[in-house]
Each structure stands twice: as structure tokens, then as C-alpha cells.
Design a protein around this motif. Structure first.
Motif, PDB file in Angstrom:
ATOM      1  N   GLN A 147       6.180  -3.330 -11.205  1.00  0.00           N
ATOM      2  CA  GLN A 147       4.912  -3.529 -11.916  1.00  0.00           C
ATOM      3  C   GLN A 147       3.814  -4.001 -10.960  1.00  0.00           C
ATOM      4  O   GLN A 147       2.652  -3.594 -11.093  1.00  0.00           O
ATOM      5  N   GLU A 148       4.179  -4.865 -10.005  1.00  0.00           N
ATOM      6  CA  GLU A 148       3.191  -5.341  -9.042  1.00  0.00           C
ATOM      7  C   GLU A 148       2.729  -4.199  -8.134  1.00  0.00           C
ATOM      8  O   GLU A 148       1.559  -4.132  -7.749  1.00  0.00           O
ATOM      9  N   ILE A 149       3.629  -3.300  -7.786  1.00  0.00           N
ATOM     10  CA  ILE A 149       3.261  -2.129  -6.983  1.00  0.00           C
ATOM     11  C   ILE A 149       2.301  -1.242  -7.765  1.00  0.00           C
ATOM     12  O   ILE A 149       1.287  -0.769  -7.228  1.00  0.00           O
ATOM     13  N   GLN A 150       2.601  -1.025  -9.034  1.00  0.00           N
ATOM     14  CA  GLN A 150       1.708  -0.226  -9.872  1.00  0.00           C
ATOM     15  C   GLN A 150       0.337  -0.886 -10.016  1.00  0.00           C
ATOM     16  O   GLN A 150      -0.691  -0.207 -10.072  1.00  0.00           O
ATOM     17  N   ALA A 203       7.734  -0.493   0.650  1.00  0.00           N
ATOM     18  CA  ALA A 203       6.933   0.465   1.411  1.00  0.00           C
ATOM     19  C   ALA A 203       7.103   1.881   0.867  1.00  0.00           C
ATOM     20  O   ALA A 203       6.125   2.643   0.753  1.00  0.00           O
ATOM     21  N   GLN A 204       8.327   2.253   0.513  1.00  0.00           N
ATOM     22  CA  GLN A 204       8.580   3.584  -0.033  1.00  0.00           C
ATOM     23  C   GLN A 204       7.877   3.763  -1.376  1.00  0.00           C
ATOM     24  O   GLN A 204       7.290   4.821  -1.642  1.00  0.00           O
ATOM     25  N   LEU A 224       5.204   2.148  -2.442  1.00  0.00           N
ATOM     26  CA  LEU A 224       3.770   2.253  -2.182  1.00  0.00           C
ATOM     27  C   LEU A 224       3.415   3.664  -1.724  1.00  0.00           C
ATOM     28  O   LEU A 224       2.388   4.232  -2.125  1.00  0.00           O
ATOM     29  N   GLY A 225       4.278   4.238  -0.886  1.00  0.00           N
ATOM     30  CA  GLY A 225       4.038   5.586  -0.389  1.00  0.00           C
ATOM     31  C   GLY A 225       3.985   6.622  -1.492  1.00  0.00           C
ATOM     32  O   GLY A 225       3.233   7.596  -1.405  1.00  0.00           O
ATOM     33  N   ARG A 226       4.761   6.414  -2.546  1.00  0.00           N
ATOM     34  CA  ARG A 226       4.769   7.361  -3.667  1.00  0.00           C
ATOM     35  C   ARG A 226       3.410   7.424  -4.353  1.00  0.00           C
ATOM     36  O   ARG A 226       3.068   8.445  -4.957  1.00  0.00           O
ATOM     37  N   GLN A 227       2.652   6.321  -4.298  1.00  0.00           N
ATOM     38  CA  GLN A 227       1.334   6.313  -4.940  1.00  0.00           C
ATOM     39  C   GLN A 227       0.210   6.414  -3.914  1.00  0.00           C
ATOM     40  O   GLN A 227      -0.937   6.074  -4.200  1.00  0.00           O
TER      41      GLN A 227
END
Length: 357
Positions: free
Chosen positions: A190-193, A154-155, A157-160
């Protein structure tokens, strides 16, 4: 000086120290911390960089010492990076690292960055590591535990600029994501990106995450112990399936389960003999996360139940080595699953423990 990873950014904004030591078993976090230090150094004029990877007993530590002492009056400031993949610098390396650490404060033109794997307590109490810690900044970068992984996701994801939905659906999304990437933090990153490339900033639905995130989880046989002792049968089943798919040796999985059962029995016997629980744990070399799990489950586990479980472990030992056992599956992985579930049920709740006994 020890520094928490979360404090690194604020620390670098205040100014650089001449010596940094990063140690831990999570490549992504070590890489990110190292990149942050290098970027801050480049911004302050450290334009040269030399990398020395310590390999073998005959590594030339003289070259490392020379690199750190080669500054001339008009030379650019430089980063000297020392990588020790084994975590064991050897006798000559120990002396050299102490010399590097002690001279760091007076060497303003050189920033030394030492990269190490996860170190045990004995290694961290050694003279060379003590010198690095006393004369510079050390950061311990450990893996993100499974329980903390949804919040970590979650953190990130929040950065992007992205987030999951609020409430139960959002928690289900994060748990699903964590299940898909457990044990593989670099792939999780990588999956978050990937989600940032596929979807705009804002709220992500479960369907969007489900459709984008690949199953890249990797399972460590020693993390299986954490899941079993934590009384989490769903995670145990998932990890056993993953270990089987990855080709893990059945005997190693059995060894891990059997060692936990033997340790529980030893500590239980010590308690029954009058030892306080903390003393019994210490005498049997149980510490860290496993110590906390033992403290939770042992007060309600009876010796006779653990004796029966030891007998089961002995049977499964034969099965994974090709022997047949009455009333047990002949397939090694099925037998391992039954053994793991029996121990897991004992660790779930007091009522479950009584029924299993």
C-alpha cells in the motif's frame, strides 16, 4: 507439480490446469497469486465461482464434492474455491481432497483452487496434500525475508515506473523503506502504491520516500531470533522497541531468547562430546534459517560463554516475573534488551565473541 511464484505468470499464459493449491503465510502474495489464477480463468470462460471455507469438525464436504460435480452439458465453467484457514482438513476432508484431486484431470469444466496457510513438513507429506501436488499445481508463498525486502521494494517500484537513486543514496532509501514496513508486506504494498499517487514516474529521492512512507512495521517475536543470531544490533533494538509498543508479552520474548541460548548450549555440548556439527544440529531439531545461523556462530562459541549466558537468561526470567536481580535493570524490557545484545554481540564477529567470553 510444484511451481515457483515467479513462474506463475508465464505458466498461466500457456494455459490453465484444473487444480491449483496455494499455501503460505504471506496474505498479500497468496491474494495476488489467487487473483492471477482467477483472472486467467475468467478470461477462459470460467464465469461461475463458489467459495467454501472449512471451519469446524462438522464441515459439509459433500457440498464441496457436489459443487465440483454439478456441471451440466450447457452450464458455464466454474471455479470451486476451497479455503482451509487451519491447514487441517480433518479425516473426512483428507478423503474428500484426495477424491477432488484424483478427479480433477477429467473435470474440464471446473477449476479447483485450494487455499492453505503455511504448512509444516509433516502436513506436506500427508496423503491429501500429496494428492493435490501430484494431480495439480502447488505454489508455496512465503514471507519476504528482511534481507530480501529492499530488492522486493525496488522491483515493486519498478512495476509502476519508479526507482530510487543509484548508488549509496538509493540503497539507504530502500533500507529506510524496509525498516518502516518490515513484517507487514500488505502495508508495504500500500505504501508503494501511495508513492505512485504522490509522485510521477521516474526517480524518487530519499526525502520523497521519507515524507510519504508511514511506519507500519510489525514485529514477530520469532523474527527477533533471526536478528539476534544474525548479529544485527540495530535491528534487534528496533524490534524490541516495536514489540514493546505492540504490547507483546515480556515472558514470550524471554522464552524466544532463552530457547536460542539453550539450543546453542545443547549443540555446543554435543560437538564437544565428539558429534559432527550437522549431526548435532539434526539431533537437536535445528533446521532452516536457524540451522544456517548456528553453523556460522557455533564453531567460535565456547561452552563456558554459553553457560554464563544461560545464567543471564535465568536472571532475566526472574526479572520479567517481578523479581529483583543484582546488577541488572529492574525493568523487564531493559533486561531483555541487555540479554539480547549480549547474545547478539557473540554472533557478530569472531573478535566480538572472544571479547564477550
Amino acid at each position: 507439480m510444484q511451481l515457483a511464484p515467479a513462474q506463475l505468470s508465464a505458466h498461466l499464459q500457456k494455459g490453465l490446469r484444473p487444480l491449483y493449491t496455494l499455501h503460505g503465510d504471506e496474505p498479500l502474495l497468496v491474494q495476488e497469486a489467487g487473483d492471477a489464477i482467477r483472472a486467467a480463468a475468467r478470461a477462459q470462460g470460467y464465469t461461475e465461482r463458489s467459495v467454501h471455507t472449512v471451519a469446524g469438525a462438522h464441515f459439509d464436504w459433500g457440498a464441496v464434492l457436489a459443487a465440483g460435480g454439478s456441471m451440466s452439458l450447457f452450464a458455464d465453467k466454474q471455479i470451486v474455491e476451497i479455503r482451509i484457514p487451519s491447514g487441517k482438513p480433518g479425516k473426512d476432508g483428507s478423503v474428500a481432497l484426495q477424491q477432488i484431486a484424483e478427479s480433477a484431470a477429467g473435470n474440464e469444466g471446473v477449476l479447483t483452487l485450494v487455499l492453505l496457510p503455511r504448512l509444516d513438513k509433516q502436513t506436506r507429506s500427508g496423503a491429501w496434500f500429496g494428492a493435490l501436488e501430484a494431480n495439480g499445481v502447488t505454489l508455496q508463498l512465503e514471507s519476504v525475508e528482511r534481507g530480501a525486502l529492499p530488492e522486493w521494494i525496488a522491483q515493486r517500484l519498478g512495476r509502476q515506473g519508479q526507482r530510487v537513486k543509484a548508488g549509496e543514496e538509493g540503497q539507504r532509501t530502500l533500507q529506510f523503506f524496509a525498516d518502516r514496513v518490515e513484517g507487514n508486506l500488505l502495508a508495504a504494498h500500500q505504501e508503494i502504491q501511495k508513492l505512485a499517487l504522490l509522485h510521477p514516474q521516474g526517480e524518487l529521492s530519499f526525502e520523497q520516500v521519507e515524507g510519504a512512507v508511514n511506519n507500519v512495521a510489525r514485529y514477530d517475536v520469532f523474527k527477533l531470533s533471526e536478528a539476534v543470531l544474525g548479529g544485527n544490533p540495530q535491528r534487534v533494538a528496533r524490534m524490541l522497541d516495536g514489540l514493546k509498543a505492540e504490547g507483546e508479552a515480556e515472558v514470550l520474548v524471554h522464552y524466544t531468547l532463552a530457547e536460542d541460548i539453550r539450543a546453542l548450549k545443547r549443540v555446543r555440548d554435543a560437538i564437544d562430546a565428539g558429534r559432527p556439527l550437522p549431526m548435532a544440529l539434526r539431533e537437536n531439531r535445528v533446521w532452516g534459517p536457524k540451522e544456517r545461523a548456528f553453523e556460522r556462530v557455533l564453531p567460535r562459541l565456547e561452552g563456558r560463554v554459553l553457560t554464563r549466558l544461560l545464567g543471564d537468561a535465568h536472571k532475566v526470567d526472574g526479572i520479567v516475573k517481578g523479581l529483583k536481580q543484582p546488577d541488572w535493570p529492574s525493568d523487564g524490557w531493559q533486561a531483555l534488551q541487555r540479554l539480547a545484545f549480549r547474545l547478539c554481540r557473540l554472533c557478530m564477529a569472531e573478535g566480538s565473541a572472544r571479547r564477550a567470553g
